[in-house]
Design a protein around this motif. Structure first.
Motif, PDB file in Angstrom:
ATOM      1  N   PHE A  40       0.853  -1.192   0.000  1.00 28.61           N
ATOM      2  CA  PHE A  40       0.000   0.000   0.000  1.00 28.61           C
ATOM      3  C   PHE A  40       0.885   1.237   0.000  1.00 28.61           C
ATOM      4  O   PHE A  40       2.064   1.163   0.356  1.00 28.61           O
ATOM      5  N   GLN A  41       0.302   2.334  -0.439  1.00 29.75           N
ATOM      6  CA  GLN A  41       0.988   3.622  -0.372  1.00 29.75           C
ATOM      7  C   GLN A  41       0.028   4.688   0.146  1.00 29.75           C
ATOM      8  O   GLN A  41       0.086   5.067   1.297  1.00 29.75           O
ATOM      9  N   CYS A  42      -0.885   5.148  -0.711  1.00 27.18           N
ATOM     10  CA  CYS A  42      -1.708   6.313  -0.360  1.00 27.18           C
ATOM     11  C   CYS A  42      -2.760   6.011   0.710  1.00 27.18           C
ATOM     12  O   CYS A  42      -3.159   6.899   1.451  1.00 27.18           O
ATOM     13  N   GLY A  45      -7.235   5.177  -1.992  1.00 30.41           N
ATOM     14  CA  GLY A  45      -7.918   4.794  -3.225  1.00 30.41           C
ATOM     15  C   GLY A  45      -7.367   5.402  -4.493  1.00 30.41           C
ATOM     16  O   GLY A  45      -8.003   5.322  -5.538  1.00 30.41           O
ATOM     17  N   CYS A  47      -3.695   5.298  -5.610  1.00 33.51           N
ATOM     18  CA  CYS A  47      -2.452   4.815  -6.226  1.00 33.51           C
ATOM     19  C   CYS A  47      -2.577   3.418  -6.839  1.00 33.51           C
ATOM     20  O   CYS A  47      -1.812   3.059  -7.728  1.00 33.51           O
ATOM     21  N   LEU A 100      -9.642  -2.642  -4.285  1.00 35.14           N
ATOM     22  CA  LEU A 100      -8.557  -1.967  -3.583  1.00 35.14           C
ATOM     23  C   LEU A 100      -8.750  -2.237  -2.098  1.00 35.14           C
ATOM     24  O   LEU A 100      -9.792  -1.905  -1.523  1.00 35.14           O
ATOM     25  N   CYS A 102      -7.661  -0.869   0.450  1.00 36.92           N
ATOM     26  CA  CYS A 102      -7.860   0.306   1.303  1.00 36.92           C
ATOM     27  C   CYS A 102      -9.260   0.885   1.168  1.00 36.92           C
ATOM     28  O   CYS A 102      -9.624   1.792   1.940  1.00 36.92           O
TER      29      CYS A 102
HETATM   30 FE1  FES Z   1      -3.312   3.491  -2.643  1.00 32.04          FE
HETATM   31 FE2  FES Z   1      -5.021   1.595  -1.746  1.00 32.04          FE
HETATM   32  S1  FES Z   1      -3.090   2.178  -0.958  1.00 32.04           S
HETATM   33  S2  FES Z   1      -5.141   2.778  -3.567  1.00 32.04           S
END
Ligand code: FES
Length: 122
Positions: A40-42, A45, A47, A100, A102
């Motif tokens: 995960f990064q952002c 929703g 990245c 996703l 997240c």
């Molecule tokens: Fe970036 Fe889910 S962590 S879209």
């Protein structure tokens, strides 16, 4: 209560955890709580790093699981959500396979969550 089974190339074996719907938040939150290494990064929703494939287990029909607007855009841009699949999700409550983590909120149903461990690659 739901059984969430994680299956990934970076896991030595599948991991099944019990999640209390409504108490756990997103699938990514469940993964983090249980040290499951979904990339995960952002966490917002945008990245696509947390792309997973979700399969509903059991004999009951899948529960409707709404996609967020960001999830729709990000999945579409990455070629994981076509118009027919989105239409089926929005009109027939047929959840798409790619999600996703997240954005996906765990419901009271057993699911298999597959991921590769590479960001944005299911
Ligand atoms: Fe970036 Fe889910 S962590 S879209």
């Amino acid at each position: 209560m739901a059984n969430v089974t994680f299956s990934g190339l970076t896991l030595p074996k599948d991991i099944t955890v019990y999640a209390v719907a409504g108490d756990t938040g997103t699938l990514l939150a469940v993964a983090k709580q249980n040290n499951v290494p979904i990339p995960f990064q952002c966490q917002d929703g945008e990245c696509g790093s947390c792309l997973v494939k979700v399969t509903v287990l059991g004999d009951n029909p899948p529960m409707a699981s709404a996609l967020t607007e960001k999830e729709k855009v990000t999945l579409s841009v990455n070629g994981k959500l076509d118009k027919a699949t989105l239409y089926a999700a929005e009109t027939n409550d047929m959840p798409p396979a790619y999600r996703l983590a997240c954005q996906y909120v765990v419901r009271s149903e057993d699911i298999l969550v597959e991921f590769t461990g590479e960001p944005g690659v299911e």
